[in-house]
Each structure stands twice: as structure tokens, then as C-alpha cells.
Write a protein that holds these residues in place. Structure first.
Motif, mmCIF file in Angstrom:
data_model
loop_
_atom_site.group_PDB
_atom_site.id
_atom_site.type_symbol
_atom_site.label_atom_id
_atom_site.label_comp_id
_atom_site.label_asym_id
_atom_site.label_seq_id
_atom_site.Cartn_x
_atom_site.Cartn_y
_atom_site.Cartn_z
ATOM 1 N N GLY A 33 0.798 -1.206 0.000
ATOM 2 C CA GLY A 33 0.000 0.000 0.000
ATOM 3 C C GLY A 33 0.830 1.254 0.000
ATOM 4 N N TRP A 34 0.134 2.337 0.289
ATOM 5 C CA TRP A 34 0.748 3.661 0.311
ATOM 6 C C TRP A 34 0.343 4.386 1.582
ATOM 7 C CZ3 TRP A 34 4.090 5.272 -3.463
ATOM 8 C CH2 TRP A 34 4.131 4.510 -4.636
ATOM 9 N N TYR A 35 1.327 5.002 2.187
ATOM 10 C CA TYR A 35 1.121 5.923 3.286
ATOM 11 C C TYR A 35 1.590 7.290 2.825
ATOM 12 C CZ TYR A 35 0.308 2.234 6.786
ATOM 13 O OH TYR A 35 -0.212 1.196 7.521
ATOM 14 N N ARG A 36 1.199 8.298 3.559
ATOM 15 C CA ARG A 36 1.703 9.637 3.260
ATOM 16 C C ARG A 36 1.947 10.392 4.553
ATOM 17 N NH1 ARG A 36 -3.740 12.435 0.603
ATOM 18 N NH2 ARG A 36 -4.925 12.634 2.560
ATOM 19 N N GLN A 37 2.835 11.359 4.445
ATOM 20 C CA GLN A 37 3.163 12.184 5.601
ATOM 21 C C GLN A 37 3.374 13.607 5.142
ATOM 22 O OE1 GLN A 37 6.585 10.848 7.837
ATOM 23 N NE2 GLN A 37 5.829 11.852 9.695
ATOM 24 N N ALA A 38 2.533 14.484 5.644
ATOM 25 C CA ALA A 38 2.676 15.915 5.385
ATOM 26 C C ALA A 38 3.533 16.523 6.486
ATOM 27 C CB ALA A 38 1.301 16.571 5.334
ATOM 28 N N PRO A 39 4.147 17.670 6.220
ATOM 29 C CA PRO A 39 4.989 18.304 7.248
ATOM 30 C C PRO A 39 4.236 18.526 8.544
ATOM 31 C CG PRO A 39 5.299 19.365 5.132
ATOM 32 C CD PRO A 39 4.155 18.417 4.953
ATOM 33 N N GLY A 40 4.844 18.120 9.642
ATOM 34 C CA GLY A 40 4.248 18.335 10.944
ATOM 35 C C GLY A 40 3.129 17.392 11.312
ATOM 36 N N THR A 41 2.922 16.364 10.504
ATOM 37 C CA THR A 41 1.858 15.411 10.794
ATOM 38 C C THR A 41 2.427 14.003 10.884
ATOM 39 O OG1 THR A 41 1.293 14.912 8.486
ATOM 40 C CG2 THR A 41 0.276 16.865 9.471
ATOM 41 N N GLU A 42 1.615 13.094 11.380
ATOM 42 C CA GLU A 42 2.024 11.697 11.442
ATOM 43 C C GLU A 42 1.753 11.009 10.103
ATOM 44 O OE1 GLU A 42 1.309 10.888 16.216
ATOM 45 O OE2 GLU A 42 0.221 9.706 14.722
ATOM 46 N N LEU A 45 -2.160 6.042 6.637
ATOM 47 C CA LEU A 45 -2.465 5.119 5.555
ATOM 48 C C LEU A 45 -3.351 5.798 4.525
ATOM 49 C CD1 LEU A 45 -2.515 2.223 4.342
ATOM 50 C CD2 LEU A 45 -4.566 1.824 5.733
ATOM 51 N N VAL A 46 -2.992 5.641 3.267
ATOM 52 C CA VAL A 46 -3.785 6.187 2.170
ATOM 53 C C VAL A 46 -4.622 5.086 1.530
ATOM 54 C CG1 VAL A 46 -3.709 7.294 -0.083
ATOM 55 C CG2 VAL A 46 -2.111 7.994 1.713
ATOM 56 N N THR A 55 -9.154 -4.142 -1.355
ATOM 57 C CA THR A 55 -8.590 -2.800 -1.168
ATOM 58 C C THR A 55 -9.323 -2.057 -0.063
ATOM 59 O OG1 THR A 55 -10.074 -1.868 -2.846
ATOM 60 C CG2 THR A 55 -7.912 -2.626 -3.586
ATOM 61 N N ASN A 56 -8.620 -1.135 0.538
ATOM 62 C CA ASN A 56 -9.277 -0.186 1.435
ATOM 63 C C ASN A 56 -8.557 1.144 1.356
ATOM 64 O OD1 ASN A 56 -7.308 -1.835 3.202
ATOM 65 N ND2 ASN A 56 -7.699 -0.026 4.461
ATOM 66 N N TYR A 57 -9.313 2.207 1.609
ATOM 67 C CA TYR A 57 -8.835 3.573 1.454
ATOM 68 C C TYR A 57 -9.219 4.397 2.672
ATOM 69 C CZ TYR A 57 -8.720 2.261 -3.513
ATOM 70 O OH TYR A 57 -8.475 1.635 -4.717
ATOM 71 N N ARG A 58 -8.426 5.421 2.922
ATOM 72 C CA ARG A 58 -8.874 6.362 3.939
ATOM 73 C C ARG A 58 -10.026 7.171 3.341
ATOM 74 N NH1 ARG A 58 -5.450 8.148 6.719
ATOM 75 N NH2 ARG A 58 -6.609 9.866 7.691
ATOM 76 N N ASP A 59 -10.917 7.621 4.192
ATOM 77 C CA ASP A 59 -12.148 8.257 3.721
ATOM 78 C C ASP A 59 -11.885 9.461 2.818
ATOM 79 O OD1 ASP A 59 -14.149 7.715 6.739
ATOM 80 O OD2 ASP A 59 -13.700 6.419 5.022
ATOM 81 N N SER A 60 -10.869 10.232 3.120
ATOM 82 C CA SER A 60 -10.650 11.483 2.392
ATOM 83 C C SER A 60 -10.195 11.273 0.949
ATOM 84 C CB SER A 60 -9.631 12.352 3.126
ATOM 85 O OG SER A 60 -8.378 11.703 3.209
ATOM 86 N N VAL A 61 -9.813 10.057 0.583
ATOM 87 C CA VAL A 61 -9.347 9.818 -0.783
ATOM 88 C C VAL A 61 -10.274 8.906 -1.561
ATOM 89 C CG1 VAL A 61 -6.970 10.111 0.022
ATOM 90 C CG2 VAL A 61 -7.876 7.799 -0.336
ATOM 91 N N LYS A 62 -11.287 8.398 -0.907
ATOM 92 C CA LYS A 62 -12.219 7.496 -1.606
ATOM 93 C C LYS A 62 -12.857 8.196 -2.796
ATOM 94 C CE LYS A 62 -13.420 4.522 2.308
ATOM 95 N NZ LYS A 62 -14.481 4.129 3.272
#
Length: 113
Positions: A33-42, A45-46, A55-62
Motif C-alpha cells: 500500500g501507500w502511506y503519506r506524511q505531510a509536514p508536521g503530521t504523522e 495510511l492512504v 482494497t481499502n482507502y482512507r475516507d478522504s481519498v475514496k
């Protein structure tokens, strides 16, 4: 070993396709899978795909992101559409074999408004 490709700078609403190439067969992984990290955040999982294709997705990218795998190419893809500035992050490829986890280097996605 996992190698991630495909990041870049795009405008809001644009698209990118990220690739994660594994050295060797990806069939040995229980999930990738894919994870992401923005500055200043943890790191978050994407999207994730299992060896049986679930498959499963985080809600904000569905509805905007699609993860897929090509077993013959030993590659997992993340098609990302309708990009938003809040999608800006370093995207990391990830895999799991039972409880062991593996990470690739990140690829930066920057979405301009």
C-alpha cells in the motif's frame, strides 16, 4: 526492496500515478500500500491492497485514489485524481509479510492551489 516513483508538482484537480516497484515477486507480500506524511503530521495510511486484491482507502481519498497491482511487473500503483492541496505530502510505499513491514523511500507530491 521497494522503490517509489511518480511524484511531482501538479495543480489542484490534476492527476498523478505513483508506482512502487519491488525487487522480486510481490506475491510474497500479504499486503501492499501507500502511506503519506505531510509536514508536521504523522504518517497515515492512504490505500492498501491485499494479496487477494481486496482494497481499502482512507475516507478522504475514496473516489479519487485507486490502488492496483501488477503481479507480473512486481509493481503496485496508486492513481490519484482530483488532487487537492491537502493531498500534498511525501508518499511512501509499504508492504507486509505476516508481521514484518517494509518501507520504500518516499516520493513527494505537491499540489498547488
Amino acid at each position: 526492496q521497494l522503490q517509489a516513483f511518480g511524484g511531482g508538482l501538479v495543480q489542484t484537480g490534476g492527476s498523478l500515478r505513483l508506482s512502487c516497484a519491488a525487487s522480486g515477486s510481490i506475491l510474497r507480500f500479504n499486503a501492499m500500500g501507500w502511506y503519506r506524511q505531510a509536514p508536521g503530521t504523522e504518517r497515515e495510511l492512504v490505500a492498501r491492497i491485499t494479496s487477494d486484491g481486496s482494497t481499502n482507502y482512507r475516507d478522504s481519498v475514496k473516489g479519487r485514489f485507486t490502488i492496483s497491482r501488477d503481479n507480473a511487473q512486481n509493481t503496485v500503483y496508486l492513481q490519484i485524481n482530483s488532487l487537492k492541496p491537502e493531498d500534498t505530502a511525501v508518499y511512501y510505499c509499504w508492504s507486509r509479510v505476516i508481521v514484518a513491514q517494509y518501507w520504500g523511500q518516499g516520493t513527494l507530491v505537491t499540489v498547488s492551489s
